[in-house]
Structure formats: structure tokens, C-alpha cells
Design an enzyme around this catalytic site. Structure first.
Site, PDB file in Angstrom:
ATOM      1  N   ASN A  42       0.855  -1.177   0.000  1.00 34.60           N
ATOM      2  CA  ASN A  42       0.000   0.000   0.000  1.00 34.60           C
ATOM      3  C   ASN A  42       0.899   1.238   0.000  1.00 34.60           C
ATOM      4  O   ASN A  42       2.129   1.127   0.063  1.00 34.60           O
ATOM      5  CB  ASN A  42      -0.971  -0.011   1.180  1.00 34.60           C
ATOM      6  N   GLU A  49       3.345   1.597   2.997  1.00 32.66           N
ATOM      7  CA  GLU A  49       4.424   0.610   2.927  1.00 32.66           C
ATOM      8  C   GLU A  49       5.422   0.985   1.836  1.00 32.66           C
ATOM      9  O   GLU A  49       6.637   0.848   2.024  1.00 32.66           O
ATOM     10  CB  GLU A  49       3.832  -0.776   2.653  1.00 32.66           C
ATOM     11  N   ASP A  53      -6.351  -8.499   0.712  1.00 31.37           N
ATOM     12  CA  ASP A  53      -6.487  -9.928   0.416  1.00 31.37           C
ATOM     13  C   ASP A  53      -7.263 -10.137  -0.870  1.00 31.37           C
ATOM     14  O   ASP A  53      -6.923 -10.983  -1.696  1.00 31.37           O
ATOM     15  CB  ASP A  53      -7.221 -10.638   1.565  1.00 31.37           C
TER      16      ASP A  53
END
Length: 329
Positions: A206, A209, A276
Site C-alpha cells: 500500500n 508501505e 487480500d
């Protein structure tokens, strides 16, 4: 740009795919209720419990999304020897996912997150977990399971939730096994293990990150490209997909071409597990013949469906096709 006919053809291949999912398994427990008063014992709300639900979380939610989209899925992960482990096995069996890749370690608890939700608002979360690195024996058992199942799989998804399973040694071994088998590797990362994600086909950090890993604050298109290039170079990976919340996604391919994909989410109630869904839909599309940009578009639409749901959620093929219908609009 991809059209609906092309998207439908790709999605139609999902049922033929089989993917190995290596990562941190957890049980997501939701306690749902209402708040009508403040506790006389402390200045906190009293939640009157109405119902409780249990869902597969972490890498388990990746498996749930794969199954909801019609693919076969083989989870490889760690559980304890406790009630939560039994519930995880039950839920995998309920969705017809294979469970012989589950590794039990009686010395560790199964990761379990308990969320208390009132009036669609999460009030508090309680975690039960051990995030210390796993033993060499567990590493060996996990790598053996990955290697065995890759022989009949179309690819490997690595889902890192920083719960101790994905050690540098296991990551290196699993990625090497996939490359030797000629199977693509996609990876959903966490910061602590970032330097160990070497030579994967696609990584999906993301924005936070990506900024932390690259050391570059993303404030415009130039800094976005610089961050993605830095990550690709430091990891020697082929492609980088940065998920950016309300700003959609940015895909930097091996060719150095950047594709910006605007968000399609109309309502955002809960982003729990959206990553996910992205990694599951993205990998399914790639292994079903989609180009990287087309796979990212499909994953973006899948994420747009689940963030409109509360709690750990999945997207079905019918929901995915419905949200993709605007491609021809």
C-alpha cells in the site's frame, strides 16, 4: 482499455485455476452489538451483544476470496493446537479448501483477532498471537508443503501479516521453489520483512508501505514513479503495484510503463481484508491470461466491492462481473 467481453473471458477461466497461498493464517472474530449506555465502572460504552461471527482472516481470507471467485486454493500456514485452529480447519473444509498444508505448533497460539462492532463502528480490537519467528522445523514443513503443491498449481501467492511464519529463510526457499517450477509469485508485503521479498513477479504494497520501504514520500506522479522504481530495484522484482486507497492503484511494469488506475469504490464502509481481495483477484486474472494492467483493473473492481461490506469479506464472480459492467458504459 479492457472491455467487458475481455473481462468476462478472463473471469471465465478462474474455475480452472489452482493457487497455493503461503502466509499468516488467523481467525477473525466479530462481536456485533448496540450501545445504549456508558458503563458505571469506567467512562466506556457498554456494548449489548446481539450476535457473533467467525471468518478466515489474513492468508485465510485470500483463500476465501479465491474460492468465492471459483478457483481451487491450497493454504499453507501455521496454527496452534487450540479451539481457534479447529475453527480455521472447519471453515477451510466448509469452502472446500485443502487443509493438508496446515502446520500445527502446540507451542504457539493460533492468531485470533476479536473485534467488537456497534452500529457499524468498530469499538475495540483484541489480538491473541505470537509474532516471534517460527522454528526451523516449521520452516521446513511449510517449504515442503509449498513445493509439493506447486507441482499441480498455477502460481504462488505469499500473504505476509508479520505473524512470524514468513522468515527470510522460508521466503527465499518458497520463491526459489516457485521460480524453479516456472510458476509466478505475487506477494502482499509487510515492512518488517521487506528486504526478503526478492525476485517475485509482482509485489503489492500500500502507499504507506511503499513510502517506508523506498524512503520516498509520495506526493505527486514523479515521487510515485520514483518510489515504485526504488522498490523494484531494491528487490530485483519484475513489477510493482501500489494500492493507494481513494486514489486507486499505480502499476509500474517491468518495461517501466506506469498505469494509474482510479478507484471504483462508491461507498467505503470497511477496508478490512481489501488487500487480500486485491492479491487474490489480481493473481487469478494473471494466471488466466490477463495482461498486468487488465489484471490490476479487475483487482481494483474486486476491492471496490468488498470495501462496501462490513467485516472480513469476499467478492463473488457475479458481483465482480456486475461492477465491471461499467467498462462498456
Amino acid at each position: 482499455m479492457m472491455d467487458l467481453k475481455r473481462a468476462g473471458k478472463i473471469i471465465g477461466e478462474f474455475t480452472e485455476r489452482r493457487l497455493v497461498v503461503l502466509g499468516d493464517l488467523m481467525l477473525d472474530e466479530f462481536i456485533w452489538g448496540e450501545v445504549r449506555r456508558i458503563s458505571p465502572e469506567a467512562p466506556v460504552p457498554v456494548v449489548e451483544v446481539r450476535r457473533e461471527t467467525l471468518n478466515l482472516g489474513g492468508a485465510g481470507n485470500v483463500v476465501s476470496n479465491l474460492r468465492a471467485l471459483g478457483a481451487r486454493a491450497v493454504p499453507v500456514g501455521l496454527v496452534g493446537a487450540d479451539e481457534a485452529a479447529a475453527r480455521i480447519r472447519e471453515r477451510f473444509q466448509a469452502i472446500d479448501a485443502e487443509i493438508d498444508g496446515l502446520i500445527a505448533d502446540p507451542a504457539r497460539p493460533t492468531t485470533r483477532k476479536t473485534r467488537i462492532v456497534a452500529h457499524s463502528q468498530q469499538m475495540v480490537r483484541a489480538d491473541r498471537e505470537d509474532r516471534s519467528p517460527v522454528s526451523r522445523e516449521v520452516e521446513d514443513r511449510a517449504l515442503d508443503a509449498v513445493t509439493r503443491h506447486l507441482a499441480k498449481a498455477d502460481g504462488l501467492i505469499i500473504s505476509d501479516y508479520d505473524k512470524g511464519l514468513l522468515t527470510p529463510r522460508l521466503l527465499a526457499g518458497a520463491i526459489r521453489a516457485a521460480r524453479e517450477a516456472g510458476k509466478p509469485v505475487t506477494l502482499d508485503p509487510k515492512i518488517r520483512n521487506f528486504s526478503s521479498y526478492r525476485e517475485v513477479d509482482l509485489i503489492t504494497p500500500n502507499q504507506l508501505e511503499a513510502e517506508r520501504a523506498s524512503g520516498i514520500e509520495i506526493v505527486d506522479q514523479d515521487s510515485l514513479i520514483s518510489a515504485a522504481r526504488t522498490i523494484r530495484q531494491m528487490l530485483d522484482c519484475r513489477n510493482v503495484l501500489i494500492t493507494r486507497g481513494e486514489h486507486g492503484m499505480a502499476l509500474l511494469e517491468e518495461s517501466d510503463h506506469l498505469t494509474n488506475i482510479p478507484t471504483v469504490a462508491r461507498e467505503v464502509y470497511d477496508v478490512t481484508g481489501a488487500g487480500d481481495t486485491v492479491i487474490a483477484a489480481l493473481t487469478l486474472a494473471l494466471t488466466s491470461g490477463a495482461s498486468l494492467p487488465d489484471a490490476a483493473i479487475i483487482a481494483n473492481h474486486a476491492a471496490g466491492v468488498v470495501v462496501a461490506k462490513i467485516g472480513t469479506a469476499t467478492v463473488s464472480t457475479a458481483e465482480l462481473i456486475a461492477t465491471l459492467s461499467d467498462l462498456d458504459g
